[in-house]
Design an enzyme around this catalytic site. Sequence first.
Site, PDB file in Angstrom:
ATOM      1  N   ASN A 266       0.787  -0.888   0.110  1.00 32.45           N
ATOM      2  CA  ASN A 266      -0.112  -0.242   0.045  1.00 32.45           C
ATOM      3  C   ASN A 266       1.292   0.981  -0.040  1.00 32.45           C
ATOM      4  O   ASN A 266       1.910   1.215   1.163  1.00 32.45           O
ATOM      5  CB  ASN A 266      -1.169   0.332   0.927  1.00 32.45           C
ATOM      6  CG  ASN A 266      -2.016   1.061   1.414  1.00 32.45           C
ATOM      7  OD1 ASN A 266      -1.518   1.719   0.679  1.00 32.45           O
ATOM      8  ND2 ASN A 266      -2.111   0.922   2.817  1.00 32.45           N
TER       9      ASN A 266
ATOM     10  N   LYS B 158       0.024   4.720  -0.655  1.00 33.82           N
ATOM     11  CA  LYS B 158      -0.659   5.672   0.531  1.00 33.82           C
ATOM     12  C   LYS B 158      -0.621   6.680  -0.159  1.00 33.82           C
ATOM     13  O   LYS B 158       0.082   6.857  -1.513  1.00 33.82           O
ATOM     14  CB  LYS B 158       0.022   5.839   1.359  1.00 33.82           C
ATOM     15  CG  LYS B 158      -0.136   4.275   2.445  1.00 33.82           C
ATOM     16  CD  LYS B 158       0.348   4.508   4.280  1.00 33.82           C
ATOM     17  CE  LYS B 158       0.667   3.578   4.647  1.00 33.82           C
ATOM     18  NZ  LYS B 158       0.198   3.103   6.273  1.00 33.82           N
TER      19      LYS B 158
ATOM     20  N   HIS C  77      -9.163   1.073   5.224  1.00 35.11           N
ATOM     21  CA  HIS C  77      -8.137   1.097   6.066  1.00 35.11           C
ATOM     22  C   HIS C  77      -7.869   2.369   7.310  1.00 35.11           C
ATOM     23  O   HIS C  77      -9.350   2.798   7.236  1.00 35.11           O
ATOM     24  CB  HIS C  77      -7.376   1.244   5.424  1.00 35.11           C
ATOM     25  CG  HIS C  77      -5.394   1.343   5.685  1.00 35.11           C
ATOM     26  ND1 HIS C  77      -5.026   2.175   6.521  1.00 35.11           N
ATOM     27  CD2 HIS C  77      -4.587   0.803   5.323  1.00 35.11           C
ATOM     28  CE1 HIS C  77      -3.639   2.334   6.430  1.00 35.11           C
ATOM     29  NE2 HIS C  77      -3.916   1.123   6.325  1.00 35.11           N
TER      30      HIS C  77
ATOM     31  N   GLU D 282      -6.706   4.678   8.339  1.00 31.89           N
ATOM     32  CA  GLU D 282      -6.374   5.760   7.620  1.00 31.89           C
ATOM     33  C   GLU D 282      -7.584   6.559   7.177  1.00 31.89           C
ATOM     34  O   GLU D 282      -8.378   7.780   7.341  1.00 31.89           O
ATOM     35  CB  GLU D 282      -5.410   5.646   6.828  1.00 31.89           C
ATOM     36  CG  GLU D 282      -4.335   5.949   8.342  1.00 31.89           C
ATOM     37  CD  GLU D 282      -3.017   5.451   7.060  1.00 31.89           C
ATOM     38  OE1 GLU D 282      -1.651   5.126   7.077  1.00 31.89           O
ATOM     39  OE2 GLU D 282      -3.249   5.238   5.643  1.00 31.89           O
TER      40      GLU D 282
ATOM     41  N   GLU E 198      -5.133  -4.963  10.446  1.00 31.17           N
ATOM     42  CA  GLU E 198      -3.713  -4.120  11.291  1.00 31.17           C
ATOM     43  C   GLU E 198      -4.058  -3.145  12.225  1.00 31.17           C
ATOM     44  O   GLU E 198      -4.894  -2.253  12.667  1.00 31.17           O
ATOM     45  CB  GLU E 198      -3.286  -2.516  10.204  1.00 31.17           C
ATOM     46  CG  GLU E 198      -3.506  -3.158   8.408  1.00 31.17           C
ATOM     47  CD  GLU E 198      -2.968  -2.692   7.871  1.00 31.17           C
ATOM     48  OE1 GLU E 198      -1.617  -2.558   7.130  1.00 31.17           O
ATOM     49  OE2 GLU E 198      -3.538  -1.530   7.509  1.00 31.17           O
TER      50      GLU E 198
ATOM     51  N   GLY F 232       2.815   2.342  10.850  1.00 28.56           N
ATOM     52  CA  GLY F 232       3.576   3.941  10.708  1.00 28.56           C
ATOM     53  C   GLY F 232       4.232   4.047  12.004  1.00 28.56           C
ATOM     54  O   GLY F 232       4.489   5.506  12.021  1.00 28.56           O
TER      55      GLY F 232
ATOM     56  N   SER G  36       4.367  -1.758  10.044  1.00 27.46           N
ATOM     57  CA  SER G  36       5.396  -1.288  10.711  1.00 27.46           C
ATOM     58  C   SER G  36       5.887  -2.933   9.944  1.00 27.46           C
ATOM     59  O   SER G  36       7.178  -3.295  10.241  1.00 27.46           O
ATOM     60  CB  SER G  36       5.702  -0.884  11.738  1.00 27.46           C
ATOM     61  OG  SER G  36       5.454  -0.265  12.046  1.00 27.46           O
TER      62      SER G  36
END
Length: 250
Positions: free
Chosen positions: A5, A7, A91, A93, A163, A169, A209
């Site tokens: 991904n 992003k 996701h 985010e 996730e 991240g 990560s």
Amino acid sequence: MLAGNWKMNKTPYEAQQFANVLVSALVGFNSFDIYIAPTFTALDRVREIISSSNIKLAAQNMYYEDSGAFTGEISPKMLKELNVSAVIIGHSERRKIFGESDELINKKIKKAISEGLTPIFCIGETLEERQKGLTFCVLEKQVREGLYGISKEDVSKVIIAYEPVWAIGTGVVATPQQAQEAHEFVRKLLAQMYDEQTAQQITILYGGSVTPENWFGLFVKKDIDGALVGGASLKESFIELAKIMSRVII
């Protein structure tokens, strides 16, 4: 399955250049699926580069309507014309920053399936939720609401990506045991919702990560079927992740 991904990174030109690197480096990696998800603006250029390779194209999001007055949105039909075969949905985010609800995510998953796109359905708890012992409660709610109204036949077309939000991240990765516990819980939940055979058929990825240094310990766990990778997919460490998987898969 190994999915990258990207992003909101890489211009169309940068994406094209890196796709060339991946195509050359990942020749012959055919024992598992490899997907990359560039930004919408880079999809067409990347499609041209990977069209004759073993790498498949994914998108980072989509809306659940075919067309209309939905400024800034992308429809599944638009993605299909670019040979996109999978789409990341839900996701963290998208949930946190853009306020996407379980109900909206459910609509997107259903639309993706109806259009022949593979949904990569993301779930995961925040650090606060884990500290309060709510991990399994959060995962169950997300899974049940995200897959609401989806038949046994159709759910087998869904890929789930666990996730943990606290690991995305941040450089903090779930331990192999923490990741396995969550994956095992989700698979048992799927068995309750559908049946054991269906639950075993569904691919469940880990994300958060992931690096070449920690990936082997995660991938060898029983219920971890691959990875949805963020930062590490933007550089050649993505190739190292693929090499690790190829050594594990016999």
